[in-house]
Design a protein around this motif. Structure first.
Motif, PDB file in Angstrom:
ATOM      1  N   VAL A 130       0.835  -1.206   0.000  1.00 47.79           N
ATOM      2  CA  VAL A 130       0.000   0.000   0.000  1.00 47.79           C
ATOM      3  C   VAL A 130       0.866   1.252   0.000  1.00 47.79           C
ATOM      4  N   THR A 131       1.937   1.229   0.789  1.00 46.93           N
ATOM      5  CA  THR A 131       2.853   2.381   0.819  1.00 46.93           C
ATOM      6  C   THR A 131       3.574   2.547  -0.512  1.00 46.93           C
ATOM      7  N   THR A 132       4.041   1.451  -1.097  1.00 41.04           N
ATOM      8  CA  THR A 132       4.770   1.514  -2.360  1.00 41.04           C
ATOM      9  C   THR A 132       3.880   2.003  -3.504  1.00 41.04           C
ATOM     10  N   LEU A 133       2.644   1.570  -3.516  1.00 42.86           N
ATOM     11  CA  LEU A 133       1.733   1.955  -4.599  1.00 42.86           C
ATOM     12  C   LEU A 133       1.415   3.450  -4.597  1.00 42.86           C
ATOM     13  N   ARG A 134       1.782   4.154  -3.546  1.00 41.83           N
ATOM     14  CA  ARG A 134       1.574   5.603  -3.488  1.00 41.83           C
ATOM     15  C   ARG A 134       2.797   6.389  -3.951  1.00 41.83           C
ATOM     16  N   GLU A 135       3.874   5.675  -4.303  1.00 40.08           N
ATOM     17  CA  GLU A 135       5.095   6.352  -4.724  1.00 40.08           C
ATOM     18  C   GLU A 135       4.932   6.976  -6.119  1.00 40.08           C
ATOM     19  N   ASP A 136       5.768   7.967  -6.379  1.00 36.44           N
ATOM     20  CA  ASP A 136       5.670   8.684  -7.651  1.00 36.44           C
ATOM     21  C   ASP A 136       6.019   7.808  -8.837  1.00 36.44           C
ATOM     22  N   TYR A 137       6.992   6.906  -8.677  1.00 38.19           N
ATOM     23  CA  TYR A 137       7.398   6.099  -9.827  1.00 38.19           C
ATOM     24  C   TYR A 137       6.305   5.100 -10.221  1.00 38.19           C
ATOM     25  N   ILE A 138       5.448   4.736  -9.262  1.00 34.33           N
ATOM     26  CA  ILE A 138       4.312   3.872  -9.582  1.00 34.33           C
ATOM     27  C   ILE A 138       3.291   4.660 -10.414  1.00 34.33           C
ATOM     28  N   ALA A 139       3.064   5.915 -10.023  1.00 33.50           N
ATOM     29  CA  ALA A 139       2.148   6.757 -10.801  1.00 33.50           C
ATOM     30  C   ALA A 139       2.689   6.990 -12.207  1.00 33.50           C
ATOM     31  N   ALA A 140       4.023   7.142 -12.321  1.00 36.94           N
ATOM     32  CA  ALA A 140       4.626   7.327 -13.638  1.00 36.94           C
ATOM     33  C   ALA A 140       4.451   6.084 -14.497  1.00 36.94           C
ATOM     34  N   ALA A 141       4.592   4.902 -13.881  1.00 38.25           N
ATOM     35  CA  ALA A 141       4.412   3.660 -14.629  1.00 38.25           C
ATOM     36  C   ALA A 141       2.976   3.514 -15.113  1.00 38.25           C
ATOM     37  N   ARG A 142       2.029   3.961 -14.320  1.00 39.37           N
ATOM     38  CA  ARG A 142       0.627   3.865 -14.724  1.00 39.37           C
ATOM     39  C   ARG A 142       0.317   4.813 -15.875  1.00 39.37           C
ATOM     40  N   LEU A 183       1.849  -3.860 -10.514  1.00 39.52           N
ATOM     41  CA  LEU A 183       1.857  -4.440  -9.177  1.00 39.52           C
ATOM     42  C   LEU A 183       2.952  -5.500  -9.042  1.00 39.52           C
ATOM     43  N   VAL A 184       3.084  -6.353 -10.063  1.00 40.35           N
ATOM     44  CA  VAL A 184       4.027  -7.468  -9.981  1.00 40.35           C
ATOM     45  C   VAL A 184       5.455  -7.016 -10.251  1.00 40.35           C
ATOM     46  N   ARG A 185       5.654  -6.233 -11.301  1.00 42.18           N
ATOM     47  CA  ARG A 185       7.008  -5.890 -11.743  1.00 42.18           C
ATOM     48  C   ARG A 185       7.598  -4.675 -11.041  1.00 42.18           C
ATOM     49  N   HIS A 186       6.774  -3.739 -10.621  1.00 45.29           N
ATOM     50  CA  HIS A 186       7.303  -2.493 -10.067  1.00 45.29           C
ATOM     51  C   HIS A 186       7.079  -2.340  -8.561  1.00 45.29           C
ATOM     52  N   ALA A 187       6.025  -2.931  -8.028  1.00 48.18           N
ATOM     53  CA  ALA A 187       5.690  -2.711  -6.614  1.00 48.18           C
ATOM     54  C   ALA A 187       6.077  -3.882  -5.715  1.00 48.18           C
ATOM     55  N   LEU A 188       6.006  -5.103  -6.232  1.00 50.83           N
ATOM     56  CA  LEU A 188       6.201  -6.262  -5.368  1.00 50.83           C
ATOM     57  C   LEU A 188       7.627  -6.358  -4.837  1.00 50.83           C
ATOM     58  N   ARG A 189       8.616  -6.192  -5.713  1.00 49.29           N
ATOM     59  CA  ARG A 189      10.003  -6.388  -5.281  1.00 49.29           C
ATOM     60  C   ARG A 189      10.424  -5.401  -4.193  1.00 49.29           C
ATOM     61  N   PRO A 190      10.242  -4.104  -4.337  1.00 52.95           N
ATOM     62  CA  PRO A 190      10.654  -3.195  -3.260  1.00 52.95           C
ATOM     63  C   PRO A 190       9.814  -3.323  -1.998  1.00 52.95           C
ATOM     64  N   SER A 191       8.675  -3.974  -2.101  1.00 53.67           N
ATOM     65  CA  SER A 191       7.810  -4.151  -0.921  1.00 53.67           C
ATOM     66  C   SER A 191       8.080  -5.455  -0.191  1.00 53.67           C
ATOM     67  N   SER A 192       8.981  -6.282  -0.713  1.00 53.05           N
ATOM     68  CA  SER A 192       9.201  -7.613  -0.150  1.00 53.05           C
ATOM     69  C   SER A 192      10.307  -7.660   0.887  1.00 53.05           C
ATOM     70  N   PHE A 193      10.954  -6.532   1.153  1.00 45.35           N
ATOM     71  CA  PHE A 193      12.082  -6.535   2.073  1.00 45.35           C
ATOM     72  C   PHE A 193      11.669  -6.979   3.470  1.00 45.35           C
ATOM     73  N   SER A 194      10.602  -6.384   3.994  1.00 47.18           N
ATOM     74  CA  SER A 194      10.128  -6.754   5.329  1.00 47.18           C
ATOM     75  C   SER A 194       9.631  -8.192   5.348  1.00 47.18           C
ATOM     76  N   LEU A 195       8.983  -8.624   4.257  1.00 47.49           N
ATOM     77  CA  LEU A 195       8.471  -9.987   4.187  1.00 47.49           C
ATOM     78  C   LEU A 195       9.608 -11.000   4.251  1.00 47.49           C
ATOM     79  N   LEU A 196      10.690 -10.757   3.538  1.00 48.03           N
ATOM     80  CA  LEU A 196      11.825 -11.675   3.570  1.00 48.03           C
ATOM     81  C   LEU A 196      12.442 -11.743   4.964  1.00 48.03           C
ATOM     82  N   THR A 197      12.497 -10.598   5.629  1.00 44.23           N
ATOM     83  CA  THR A 197      13.040 -10.570   6.988  1.00 44.23           C
ATOM     84  C   THR A 197      12.165 -11.385   7.933  1.00 44.23           C
TER      85      THR A 197
END
Length: 317
Positions: free
Chosen positions: A205-217, A227-241
């Motif tokens: 939810v936080t990542t999807l509010r970033e400017d680069y996500i709006a630019a991609a849209r 969602l899969v290519r631009h938002a998932l990877r930078p949002s997975s850091f906490s999940l991996l931890t």
């Protein structure tokens, strides 16, 4: 960086020492005597006293614990006071079962939580998001020892998709092995699914509010692709931890489930040791699980500090 990791290892060592001492102290408070368990109820008081002296059970708790620590430092976890089998050998025999259940539970958790989190984040605030939130709240409220009998009744007894109890080794085939492992793994995975989903959804939810996500849209890319290519990877850091920490927790969290499903893993080994008051076996298994948990957490902490210098600097203060 070395000082950061050394501090984590030192804290972990203190945790292991405290846990092993607590095991000896608690088993020492239990009624009855291991010597009576070995010799039987009809044993004479003199025979019981001789065996307790031979096994060192008449010594103070702290001395029994310290002697065990000295042996463990040399790589000797002792010999079972009941079966006569070296504890290290018993752990190595039971470990593959527990490790498979823990890894399978982790895979099930991630495979279920990631799609749910992506759907909830993509439709944040919608009925689907609220429904997934209610589902995860329910999963968090159901412990494994409650979920396991319910799953057995539904999937094993009523639908007959899986065996009720028992274990099929991997050497007898992958299919039968997974059928015997799925229900125990799924029982302990339910809480992890809920935890993983909530962590990933919040970051997405936080990542999807970033400017680069709006630019991609604005480039006309589909919502799924963004969602899969631009938002998932930078949002997975906490999940991996959290996944790394969860793996260490699952190694110890499968004990009750293994006992319920009569699996020949570390859980069954601990349950048998507790019922027979086999202090050496219980202490060895608990120490092994505690060390595994501490090592996994230390690796996660060090990895987190390596990837994010702010965490490392905060830990060195």
């Amino acid at each position: 960086m070395l000082w950061f990791g050394a501090k984590r290892l030192a804290r972990g060592l203190l945790v292991v020492l405290f846990v092993t001492f607590l095991v000896v102290a608690l088993l020492g408070l239990a009624p009855g005597s291991l010597a009576v368990v070995i010799l039987g109820e009809n044993a004479t008081a003199a025979a019981v006293a001789r065996l307790e002296e031979q096994l060192g059970l008449n010594r103070p708790v702290w001395q029994q614990w310290w002697d065990w620590v000295l042996g463990a430092v040399r790589g000797d976890l002792g010999v079972s006071l009941v079966t006569g089998v070296p504890v290290a050998r018993a752990i190595l025999t039971a470990l593959p079962v527990t490790l498979e259940i823990a890894l399978l539970a982790l895979v099930i958790s991630l495979a279920s939580a990631v799609p749910l989190a992506m759907l909830a984040a993509h439709r944040a605030g919608s009925a689907a998001d609220r429904g997934i939130g209610a589902l995860t709240s329910m999963l968090l409220a159901i412990p494994a020892f409650v979920a396991a009998p319910l799953l057995v009744y539904l999937l094993a007894i009523r639908l007959r998709w899986f065996p009720v109890t028992g274990w099929v080794p991997l050497s007898e085939g992958l299919g039968p092995n997974l059928r015997s492992a799925f229900l125990p793994a799924f029982s302990v995975a339910l809480i992890e699914i809920a935890a993983f989903q909530r962590v990933l959804r919040a970051d997405l939810v936080t990542t999807l509010r970033e400017d680069y996500i709006a630019a991609a849209r604005t480039k006309g890319l589909s919502a799924r692709y963004v969602l899969v290519r631009h938002a998932l990877r930078p949002s997975s850091f906490s999940l991996l931890t959290v996944s790394g920490v969860s793996l260490g927790r699952l190694l110890g969290g499968t004990i009750i489930v293994e006992y319920l499903f009569t699996l020949p893993g570390l859980g069954q080994l601990v349950a048998t040791g507790v019922s027979s008051r086999d202090i050496v076996t219980v202490q060895g298994v608990v120490a092994f699980v505690a060390i595994a948990y501490v090592l996994v957490n230390t690796l996660v902490d060090v990895g987190y500090g390596y990837l994010d210098p702010r965490v490392r600097l905060a830990g060195e203060r």
